[in-house]
Design an enzyme around this catalytic site. Structure first.
Site, PDB file in Angstrom:
ATOM      1  N   HIS A 170     -55.079  42.798 -92.622  1.00  0.00           N
ATOM      2  CA  HIS A 170     -54.206  41.678 -94.026  1.00  0.00           C
ATOM      3  C   HIS A 170     -53.184  41.165 -93.425  1.00  0.00           C
ATOM      4  O   HIS A 170     -52.179  41.344 -93.588  1.00  0.00           O
ATOM      5  CB  HIS A 170     -54.212  42.606 -95.696  1.00  0.00           C
ATOM      6  N   GLU A 212     -56.996  38.393 -90.523  1.00  0.00           N
ATOM      7  CA  GLU A 212     -57.279  37.015 -91.771  1.00  0.00           C
ATOM      8  C   GLU A 212     -55.167  36.342 -91.630  1.00  0.00           C
ATOM      9  O   GLU A 212     -54.742  37.156 -90.838  1.00  0.00           O
ATOM     10  CB  GLU A 212     -56.079  37.932 -92.981  1.00  0.00           C
ATOM     11  N   ASP A 262     -54.011  32.805 -93.830  1.00  0.00           N
ATOM     12  CA  ASP A 262     -54.084  32.635 -94.811  1.00  0.00           C
ATOM     13  C   ASP A 262     -53.761  31.374 -93.922  1.00  0.00           C
ATOM     14  O   ASP A 262     -52.642  31.412 -93.105  1.00  0.00           O
ATOM     15  CB  ASP A 262     -52.270  33.077 -96.069  1.00  0.00           C
ATOM     16  N   HIS A 271     -48.777  33.162 -96.075  1.00  0.00           N
ATOM     17  CA  HIS A 271     -49.257  33.485 -97.232  1.00  0.00           C
ATOM     18  C   HIS A 271     -49.343  32.029 -98.038  1.00  0.00           C
ATOM     19  O   HIS A 271     -50.389  31.760 -99.004  1.00  0.00           O
ATOM     20  CB  HIS A 271     -48.998  34.690 -97.875  1.00  0.00           C
ATOM     21  N   GLU A 326     -58.529  31.840 -94.641  1.00  0.00           N
ATOM     22  CA  GLU A 326     -58.609  32.311 -96.379  1.00  0.00           C
ATOM     23  C   GLU A 326     -57.767  30.232 -96.668  1.00  0.00           C
ATOM     24  O   GLU A 326     -56.679  29.945 -95.782  1.00  0.00           O
ATOM     25  CB  GLU A 326     -57.862  33.021 -96.958  1.00  0.00           C
TER      26      GLU A 326
HETATM   27  O1  G3P Z   1     -57.483  37.491 -98.815  1.00  0.00           O
HETATM   28  C1  G3P Z   1     -57.796  38.510 -99.205  1.00  0.00           C
HETATM   29  C2  G3P Z   1     -55.853  38.825-100.130  1.00  0.00           C
HETATM   30  O2  G3P Z   1     -54.892  38.592 -99.164  1.00  0.00           O
HETATM   31  C3  G3P Z   1     -56.189  38.130-101.003  1.00  0.00           C
HETATM   32  O3  G3P Z   1     -54.946  38.141-101.967  1.00  0.00           O
HETATM   33  O4  G3P Z   1     -52.851  36.766-101.685  1.00  0.00           O
HETATM   34  O5  G3P Z   1     -52.542  38.191 -99.991  1.00  0.00           O
HETATM   35  O6  G3P Z   1     -53.655  36.266-100.148  1.00  0.00           O
HETATM   36  P1  G3P Z   1     -53.509  36.920-100.670  1.00  0.00           P
HETATM   37 CA    CA Z   2     -55.355  36.460 -97.987  1.00  0.00          CA
END
Ligand code: G3P
Ligand code: CA
Length: 359
Positions: free
Chosen positions: A33, A60, A62, A75, A168
């Site tokens: 994450h 991941e 973002d 993020h 994402e």
């Molecule tokens: O994408 C999974 C998780 O990361 C969603 O929450 O706000 O950390 O992007 P966030």
């Molecule tokens: Ca995310």
């Protein structure tokens, strides 16, 4: 954690890039994450490289967009809170006091120093996670989506591993309001780098259900792509997704339908998985040793959906009452609630738990 792959040559950019294909059965997966963000500032290339070395299955990203339409990995769609933008570009905040990425060019964004997330308390910077990497130590910079993919694909070549990506699309509603199509930009980059089909080792996630449907029924068919999509789930009052009316007024998207009977079947009509918030799967706070597991995973599996909840953190105050410790928390989700994977800031711990189980 199993991963077999058929390397395909990416035809883009003249580079010999190896795009891993998805195994028929991946087993339980660990998604780093924002990288190994429990140990190094989130979404830095250093944090991604560390997570890669920890043996994760997916990294991941973002994604947000700059003024000059470049995709950068961070993020929030704000630069304050992780960079020195307020001192470097005073006067460039909007009326709400925030510095929006979309108001800055890539060159300006790259010129900023990046650090651990912080909040301003009485004008002083206070780290969001005090036990993590120190504020402003070393030198970290924001990078593009392409740079991160190239690092991961390069590592796949040099290590012989086949680690996937889990991008994402952040706030597509906001970028559309700014005249930008972030989803199309993300898909264009993915196609350039060889991620085109359901067999490609990628999950593409978003909180925005309408945007995921658009990606599934319009954008991907038009671009000859067919990726696996993941519907992230939120509470309506987080204001994670907004909807603009004809007058330009924004109201929160109503997530209530996602928690009603039949919702998983509806999601399965346009996505391959869900990304629920942890308490949607195991009720909080609960009682130690007696986790209360909701029906969500069973319903999702019955609809053919994978379940990848977020976010597993071992920082102080982040272990719900029903779990003894972080390892117990991971075990409850992976082997009692039977989720298919976890998003974790401490991905090494999740890798250990899955290895201890043998799958
Ligand atoms: O994408 C999974 C998780 O990361 C969603 O929450 O706000 O950390 O992007 P966030
Ligand atoms: Ca995310």
């Amino acid at each position: 954690m199993k991963s077999f792959a058929i390397p395909l040559l990416a035809l883009s950019l003249g580079a010999a890039l190896s795009v891993p294909a998805l195994a028929a059965d991946e087993g339980k997966i660990v998604i780093a994450h924002r990288g190994a963000s429990g140990y190094l500032p989130e979404h830095t290339l250093a944090s991604k490289a560390l997570a890669y070395g920890m043996g994760v299955d997916y990294l991941e990203q973002d994604l947000v967009m700059t003024k000059d339409d470049q995709l950068v990995v961070m993020h929030d769609h704000f630069l304050d809170g992780i960079t020195d933008v307020a001192t470097r570009f005073p006067g460039r905040a909007r009326a709400d006091g925030r510095y929006y990425v979309v108001d800055f060019t890539l060159a300006e964004v790259r010129s900023l120093r990046m650090t651990e997330p912080f909040q301003l308390v009485d004008g002083k910077q206070v780290p969001v996670y005090p036990a993590r990497f120190p504020l402003w130590q070393s030198d970290f910079r924001i990078h593009t989506f392409q740079e991160e993919i190239e690092m991961i694909q390069g590592l796949n070549k040099s290590t012989g591993k086949h680690i996937g990506i889990y991008p994402e699309i952040k706030a597509p509603w906001l970028f559309r309001h700014e005249g930008k199509d972030i989803s199309k930009a993300v898909l264009t980059v993915l196609k350039q780098y060889g991620y085109t089909s359901k067999e490609s080792k990628i999950y593409l996630q978003s909180f925005d259900a309408d945007e995921l449907k658009r990606i599934d029924t319009e954008l991907m068919p038009a671009m000859g792509m067919d990726l696996k999509l993941v519907q992230l789930m939120a509470e309506t009052d987080w204001h994670e997704t907004m909807v603009y009316d004809a007058k330009g007024q924004a109201t929160p998207y109503d997530y209530d339908w996602m928690f009603k009977p039949g919702a998983m079947k509806t999601i399965a009509s346009y996505a391959e998985g869900i990304g629920p918030w942890k308490p949607m799967v195991v009720t909080e706070p609960g009682t130690q040793g007696k986790p209360v597991i909701t029906a969500m995973v069973k319903e999702a599996h019955a609809a053919g959906l994978k379940v990848h909840p977020y976010t597993f953190r071992q920082d102080e105050g982040q272990i719900p009452a029903y779990a003894k410790d972080f390892t117990d928390l991971l075990n409850i989700f992976l082997y009692q609630a039977d989720v298919d994977g976890v998003f974790s800031d401490f991905p090494d711990k999740a890798v250990e738990v899955i290895k201890a189980h043998g799958k």
